[in-house]
Structures are given as structure tokens and as C-alpha cells.
Design a protein around this motif. Sequence first.
Motif, PDB file in Angstrom:
ATOM      1  N   VAL A 117       3.257 -20.736  -3.543  1.00 12.14           N
ATOM      2  CA  VAL A 117       2.016 -20.192  -4.101  1.00 12.14           C
ATOM      3  C   VAL A 117       0.924 -21.252  -4.244  1.00 12.14           C
ATOM      4  O   VAL A 117      -0.104 -20.986  -4.859  1.00 12.14           O
ATOM      5  CB  VAL A 117       2.268 -19.512  -5.465  1.00 12.14           C
ATOM      6  CG1 VAL A 117       3.209 -18.342  -5.302  1.00 12.14           C
ATOM      7  CG2 VAL A 117       2.806 -20.482  -6.488  1.00 12.14           C
ATOM      8  N   LYS A 118       1.123 -22.439  -3.682  1.00 12.39           N
ATOM      9  CA  LYS A 118       0.088 -23.474  -3.793  1.00 12.39           C
ATOM     10  C   LYS A 118      -1.245 -23.006  -3.209  1.00 12.39           C
ATOM     11  O   LYS A 118      -2.300 -23.153  -3.835  1.00 12.39           O
ATOM     12  CB  LYS A 118       0.532 -24.762  -3.080  1.00 12.39           C
ATOM     13  CG  LYS A 118       1.421 -25.654  -3.886  1.00 12.39           C
ATOM     14  CD  LYS A 118       1.478 -27.073  -3.365  1.00 12.39           C
ATOM     15  CE  LYS A 118       1.903 -27.167  -1.935  1.00 12.39           C
ATOM     16  NZ  LYS A 118       2.135 -28.572  -1.517  1.00 12.39           N
ATOM     17  N   VAL A 146       7.115 -14.250  -5.824  1.00 17.34           N
ATOM     18  CA  VAL A 146       6.074 -14.692  -6.752  1.00 17.34           C
ATOM     19  C   VAL A 146       4.790 -14.981  -5.987  1.00 17.34           C
ATOM     20  O   VAL A 146       4.806 -15.315  -4.807  1.00 17.34           O
ATOM     21  CB  VAL A 146       6.512 -15.974  -7.512  1.00 17.34           C
ATOM     22  CG1 VAL A 146       7.711 -15.691  -8.391  1.00 17.34           C
ATOM     23  CG2 VAL A 146       6.825 -17.108  -6.543  1.00 17.34           C
ATOM     24  N   GLY A 147       3.668 -14.836  -6.704  1.00 14.62           N
ATOM     25  CA  GLY A 147       2.380 -15.272  -6.159  1.00 14.62           C
ATOM     26  C   GLY A 147       1.859 -14.483  -4.986  1.00 14.62           C
ATOM     27  O   GLY A 147       1.040 -14.989  -4.224  1.00 14.62           O
ATOM     28  N   VAL A 148       2.294 -13.245  -4.796  1.00 14.18           N
ATOM     29  CA  VAL A 148       1.862 -12.433  -3.655  1.00 14.18           C
ATOM     30  C   VAL A 148       1.348 -11.095  -4.176  1.00 14.18           C
ATOM     31  O   VAL A 148       2.006 -10.449  -4.991  1.00 14.18           O
ATOM     32  CB  VAL A 148       3.027 -12.196  -2.666  1.00 14.18           C
ATOM     33  CG1 VAL A 148       2.553 -11.361  -1.488  1.00 14.18           C
ATOM     34  CG2 VAL A 148       3.600 -13.516  -2.185  1.00 14.18           C
ATOM     35  N   ASN A 149       0.175 -10.679  -3.693  1.00 11.86           N
ATOM     36  CA  ASN A 149      -0.408  -9.394  -4.082  1.00 11.86           C
ATOM     37  C   ASN A 149      -0.317  -8.434  -2.900  1.00 11.86           C
ATOM     38  O   ASN A 149      -1.002  -8.611  -1.890  1.00 11.86           O
ATOM     39  CB  ASN A 149      -1.874  -9.567  -4.498  1.00 11.86           C
ATOM     40  CG  ASN A 149      -2.022 -10.482  -5.700  1.00 11.86           C
ATOM     41  OD1 ASN A 149      -1.144 -10.532  -6.547  1.00 11.86           O
ATOM     42  ND2 ASN A 149      -3.126 -11.201  -5.766  1.00 11.86           N
ATOM     43  N   LEU A 150       0.524  -7.416  -3.046  1.00 13.64           N
ATOM     44  CA  LEU A 150       0.753  -6.461  -1.961  1.00 13.64           C
ATOM     45  C   LEU A 150       0.524  -5.031  -2.444  1.00 13.64           C
ATOM     46  O   LEU A 150       1.191  -4.097  -2.006  1.00 13.64           O
ATOM     47  CB  LEU A 150       2.192  -6.613  -1.432  1.00 13.64           C
ATOM     48  CG  LEU A 150       2.567  -8.002  -0.900  1.00 13.64           C
ATOM     49  CD1 LEU A 150       4.054  -8.062  -0.566  1.00 13.64           C
ATOM     50  CD2 LEU A 150       1.737  -8.359   0.329  1.00 13.64           C
ATOM     51  N   GLN A 151      -0.447  -4.861  -3.360  1.00 15.35           N
ATOM     52  CA  GLN A 151      -0.638  -3.542  -3.955  1.00 15.35           C
ATOM     53  C   GLN A 151      -1.243  -2.528  -2.994  1.00 15.35           C
ATOM     54  O   GLN A 151      -1.441  -1.367  -3.368  1.00 15.35           O
ATOM     55  CB  GLN A 151      -1.506  -3.637  -5.218  1.00 15.35           C
ATOM     56  CG  GLN A 151      -2.891  -4.171  -5.010  1.00 15.35           C
ATOM     57  CD  GLN A 151      -2.969  -5.666  -5.246  1.00 15.35           C
ATOM     58  OE1 GLN A 151      -2.104  -6.407  -4.810  1.00 15.35           O
ATOM     59  NE2 GLN A 151      -4.005  -6.117  -5.946  1.00 15.35           N
ATOM     60  N   VAL A 152      -1.491  -2.927  -1.748  1.00 15.06           N
ATOM     61  CA  VAL A 152      -1.916  -1.965  -0.738  1.00 15.06           C
ATOM     62  C   VAL A 152      -0.798  -0.969  -0.439  1.00 15.06           C
ATOM     63  O   VAL A 152      -1.044   0.134   0.060  1.00 15.06           O
ATOM     64  CB  VAL A 152      -2.356  -2.706   0.553  1.00 15.06           C
ATOM     65  CG1 VAL A 152      -1.177  -3.399   1.215  1.00 15.06           C
ATOM     66  CG2 VAL A 152      -3.036  -1.764   1.521  1.00 15.06           C
ATOM     67  N   ALA A 153       0.433  -1.337  -0.751  1.00 11.80           N
ATOM     68  CA  ALA A 153       1.579  -0.440  -0.588  1.00 11.80           C
ATOM     69  C   ALA A 153       1.977   0.119  -1.941  1.00 11.80           C
ATOM     70  O   ALA A 153       1.632  -0.429  -2.988  1.00 11.80           O
ATOM     71  CB  ALA A 153       2.757  -1.186   0.041  1.00 11.80           C
ATOM     72  N   SER A 154       2.712   1.222  -1.921  1.00 16.65           N
ATOM     73  CA  SER A 154       3.230   1.793  -3.174  1.00 16.65           C
ATOM     74  C   SER A 154       4.722   2.061  -3.099  1.00 16.65           C
ATOM     75  O   SER A 154       5.307   2.565  -4.058  1.00 16.65           O
ATOM     76  CB  SER A 154       2.487   3.088  -3.528  1.00 16.65           C
ATOM     77  OG  SER A 154       2.643   4.057  -2.510  1.00 16.65           O
ATOM     78  N   ASP A 155       5.344   1.731  -1.963  1.00 15.45           N
ATOM     79  CA  ASP A 155       6.791   1.893  -1.815  1.00 15.45           C
ATOM     80  C   ASP A 155       7.431   0.538  -1.517  1.00 15.45           C
ATOM     81  O   ASP A 155       6.955  -0.214  -0.655  1.00 15.45           O
ATOM     82  CB  ASP A 155       7.122   2.865  -0.671  1.00 15.45           C
ATOM     83  CG  ASP A 155       6.876   4.315  -1.065  1.00 15.45           C
ATOM     84  OD1 ASP A 155       7.677   4.850  -1.848  1.00 15.45           O
ATOM     85  OD2 ASP A 155       5.867   4.883  -0.607  1.00 15.45           O
ATOM     86  N   VAL A 156       8.506   0.236  -2.249  1.00 12.72           N
ATOM     87  CA  VAL A 156       9.257  -1.002  -2.066  1.00 12.72           C
ATOM     88  C   VAL A 156      10.700  -0.635  -1.761  1.00 12.72           C
ATOM     89  O   VAL A 156      11.290   0.207  -2.445  1.00 12.72           O
ATOM     90  CB  VAL A 156       9.213  -1.882  -3.340  1.00 12.72           C
ATOM     91  CG1 VAL A 156      10.035  -3.150  -3.160  1.00 12.72           C
ATOM     92  CG2 VAL A 156       7.781  -2.211  -3.718  1.00 12.72           C
TER      93      VAL A 156
END
Length: 729
Positions: free
Chosen positions: A276-277, A615-625
Motif C-alpha cells: 500500500v505504499k 489491505v489498501g485497495v478500493n474495489l467498491q465498483v463491485a458488489s459481489d465477492v
Amino acid sequence: MAAEGRRVSGRGRTSQRQRSRQRDEGGLIPVLAKAVREVEIGVQRGRPEPTRFQVVALLVREERQRLKADPELTEQTRAAELKRLDGIATILAQTAAREPSLFGLLGEDAVETDATRHLRRQLLSAAGQDPGPEAEEPVRRETTVVRTERQVVPASVARAQLMTPFMVPDFSAAPARVETRRLVGWDLIGPLLNSFEHPAPGVSSCMALPDARPVAVLPPGLSLMDHQARLIASVADGHRTFLLADEPGLGKTAQSLLAAQAADAYPLLVVVPNVVKTNWAREAARWTPGRSVSVVHGDGDDVDGFADIIVLNYEILDRHVGWIGEHGFRGMIVDEAHFIKNKKSQRSQHVLEIADRVRHRVANPLMMALTGTPLINDVEDFLTIWQFLGWISERSPRPGLMARLEETGMTPADFGFYPAARQAVVDMGIVRRRKVDVAADIPARRIADLPVELDDAESRSIHAAERELALRLVKRYDSAIAARREHRVKTGGHHEVAGIDHELVRRVAGWELADGDDSTAGDNVFAMVRRIGRAKAGLAADYAAQLARSAGKVVFFAKHLDVMDAAGEVFDKRGITYTEIRGDQSATARTKAIDSFVNDPDVSIIVCSLTAAGVGVNLQVASDVVLAELSWTDAEQTQAIDRVHRIGQTEPVTAWRVIAAQTLDARIAELIDQKAGLAAQALDGVATEDAVSTVDIRLEALVRLLTDALREREAPTADDLEEIEVELA
């Protein structure tokens, strides 16, 4: 006269036997035997007790010297007593072999602490001996760091340290010295932890924060949520230490960067995981564009020593710890602070030393520990974080926290001390907000288990391997029972435990786990779980492909690279475009993968490593994991899901947890769910009846496997039931 002599001789023998029995049942050695067993069990359960270990070792040494010098003992009695001490010493040695960090406490030069002296007095009193007067011990520096030979000082840093005025130490706000009165001599760390492990239902884990008010400097186009603005207001009012434990997805990075701006805590040091640097540099440029940022790579040849914010990762901290301690940082942020929970690790020791040196130069620096999952195993995970923040030393509260504890007017012997002590720690700067409470506009999330049936051949193979593992555990258990029975016959000990000896079950599981850590064999619990992951990889990928076709973008998490590769083959066959985040990627490749998933409508799936992308990743474009493999901790699972369930999400989030039915996988899933109750109970005041308090889910899985095998063995067979029916008739 002869009869008289015989009677006297008989009474003498009786008296001698009574004295021998009294020595066996009373005195110091039985107390030490009980204490060393507690130490042994603690290490087997992953919870070593170094203070108790050291006290037992010291008292064994002293008792040995006393026995050798006692002129009233016969040689036979002396030999018997020394043999009993040798047994205790053997257990100490075996325990230290399992937990090498304890070896240092066996040395003649090992330092006795307040806690050591207090426990020593307790054990001596329990043995009916006079512990003697209490003695004062001089304060010593507790953090000892092993220096690496690769220490570096980047040229730009050296120039900055020579030229800038911020090198002058600042003691203008030195805290007043606290006179400890009521709590002198008390071991306070245990009660503090206990107050979090057993809180009152519904109790808050968030310090009182002021009302939100406008942030002085906020970049155009950006805004803060109310919970974020309240923390910044607290910093503006003068608070300087925070365990920022907001649930993942509530914007901790932005809060900490703006907190540094509110406190004018520059130069600011930010220590983060390697993955996440780059993200931290991006966020710093976004939220505090007026401040220069420099990221340290390798030996730091290209670092800007004059930068306001310097970001580096845990993995290279060892070679930079020297110059960092002299650079004059006025603030320090540790991201994913649960990374330092293991006090024995070098990175934890380096972080603690740097924090200590920052406090020696600046009386009231901004110190922030960021983690959405501060409790991975148990409440002791708090300790290193509290020490980093300056709330406690290695063994006792520091002046700020001690003053708050003194203000309670109570000691641990008082009924109301524990809730008051918990609140005292919270008021030092714990900030914990849940999405459900502060971000109502973030849609709900749910975890849905998706049981799958493995291929018949693979299923048979895995079930056979599980049976083999269970049989090996049963064999170790039976061997231990036989050895114990033989020992009882020889020594005339107590009767055996009726039914299953659950304490022995846990010890056997601990032995198996320790062997598995060191073994490369394919029949241990780690290899079992990996085999299950590979077996269900195709099924999990198939389901992710269906989701992508019907519901849109999908985030696919796996633990092992071969599972990620197997999923990629399925997506290629289905004609689905995907990208990946892997641990062996460069920062550039990682950023490119994230950007393509977020921005390219043709990229339907991103395949993520649990450890590299948790950690440190924004993937809220998706809603299924899709969770193709299970983690060993609820925290890791939560971190993965919260890459999607965070600020900016507009759709309800569903995490599909793929579980191989009728295998060890199902046991682990159940344990993860129970383990989730620990953090909920300690931090959120949520009462849970079935929370797992054991240190290690791996250990608990083996315990259940062995227990089930023993119960199955002891269950009556069809022939047994038939005989019972005949007898009843």
C-alpha cells in the motif's frame, strides 16, 4: 526394654513417613510444580507467561542451593528433593525449547521486573515462606533491537538533518510526573486486558469526541463524513495519541493525514505494508496536496530527506531505523497496526524503538495506530499497539494512563475497577466506529456460504487424508495416555480422567501443530487445507463466472497462487476478461490491474491474493465477492470483504464463501464465525455466547478433529446396542 526400643523405633519410622508426606504435599516444590505446569500449558496454547516462567526458574535455582547447603537433611532426603526439582527444571527446559524467547530469562543476568518480584512473593507466601521486604528496582529501557548490518543513511536525508531547524528537541509540553500511590505493586496489565476481554454488554470502545466542525484546509471537491471530522476536531483540540480502529472502509487514511495537518505534525513518518505504499502516496497528494511526499524504496537512494511526509514499508524498516530515530519526526502513523502484534518480531521492535525515540525528542508527538482489525487472536494483540502509542511500557502503564487509573480511586481488588480501567484506556485515544452506526448510507453486507460437493475421486482422497490425520492424532493421544498410566502405576498417582481428557486433547493438537509448522510433509493440517482449496478452485471460479455474467463485476479472493492460476484457466475458457493482484507484482503492475478493473467495463473479474490485496485497495465498483479459500482468521476475511464494502459503495454487498462440504473446510468456517465474536465482544460490546477464545483457529480445528475421532471410537457399535437391548429385555 527391647520392646520399648522397638516401639520407639516404630514411632520414629512413622514420624519420618509423616515428615516425608508433608514435604511431598506442602512446601515450595509443589507450588513450583503447579506453576510450571501452568507455564507449560500456556505455551502449548500459544499464550506464554514469561513472568511466571522466570519466577519458577529463579526459585528452582534458589531452592536447589538451599537444599545442598541444609545440614539437617539426610543424603537420601536431599537426593529425593533434588530429583523433584530436576523434574521441574526439565519441564522448564522443554517449555523453553517450544518457546525460544523464554531462554533469555534463564540467564544469570536476566533482569527482575516489578511483576516478577510481585509474583515471586505470591509463590513464596503460598508455600508458607516469608517473601521478605519489597525492593525497589531502577527504571530501565525495555526495548532492545537487534541491529542489522545493512543500516543506511540516504544522502538527501543526511543533508536535511544538517540543514533543517526541526532537529532541535522539543520538551515544551512534557507531561507532569505521576506519583503512584494506590496502585503501587499491582500487576495492572492483566486487569487491563481482562477489562476488554469481558466488557459489559453494549459498552462503548470509542473515546468522547467533540462535535464535527469545518476542517481548516480541505482540498476542493473533497468532503468529510461526520465521524471523520470529529476525529480531526479532537486533534485540533490537542489530543495526540489514537488507536484508530474504525471498521475497514470508513476512511482511516484520510483521517490520519488530515490529523497530521491539524497537529502540524511534520515531518511525518508513515510505516505501512509494502503493498500500500503507492496508495498512501496517492492519498497524501489527494488530501494534503500542499505537503510534499516521498516514498522510501530499498536503501532510499531516491528519497527526499526534506519531504513533509515520508512513507516506507515494514519490510525495509530494519536498514533505516537508525536515521529515522534522529530525523526529528513530529508524528508517526503505523498503518495496519495489527502487523506489529507479535512483540518478538524485529519489525515490531523497530517500530517500538522509533516511537520511543520520537517521544524522547518531541514531548507530545502525534502517534496513530490504524487498523480495522486490532484483534486477530486475542486481547493480548493490544499490548504492542498500546506500547507504540506510549500508553504502557513493556510491563506497566506509563504516566498518562497511570494517572487515569489512579483517578479511579480503586485497585484491581475493587469491584468497579475493571470497567473504570477499560474506560481509562479508551479515553487515552481508542476510536472505534462501526459502519452501521456512522455510515448509514453504506448498504448492508452479508456473508453467504456456498457448500460445494467435490469430485468423487478428489473427495475420497481428501476424506482418506483427513482420516489418516485423525488416526495419527488418536495414536499420539493413546501413547500419551499409556505413558501417563505407566507413570501413575510407578508413582502411585491419582486416578485417570474419566472419558476424553480434553486437556490432553489440546496438548496433542498443539504437538501436531508444532510439528506441522516445521514439517514439509503433505499430511499435516496446512497441506490438507491447501489440497481442499485446490480441489474447489474450479467450482469457485465457475460460480464467479456465473456472477460476472449475471450481476456485473466480481472480486475473487484466494490464498494460494495455484488456486489463482486454476481460476484464471477457468475464466480463459469462459472467455471472461480478468485481471490480477498478486504478491509478486511490482507496484506499477498492481496499480494498473486495479485501474483496469475499476475503469474498464470489459474487465469483469479481479483475482486477488488474500494477503496481497486484503489491505489498501478500493474495489467498491463491485458488489459481489467470492472467497475461494478460507483464511485462518476472521480478520483476514473481513479485510478482504471490506475492499468492496466501504465508503463509496452504492449496492448491497454479498460475500460468497465457497466451502467444501463434509470436510475440514466446514469446521474452519464455523470456527472463523465464532472467532468473529472476540473483536465484537472486546471492541463493540456485543455479547456472544460461542466466541472462540483460543489463540489459534488451526489449533482449535485439530482439537475438534481429534475430539470427534475419539467420540466416534467410544460410541457404541451396532453389536453393543443389540446386547444392551437384550439385557433390557
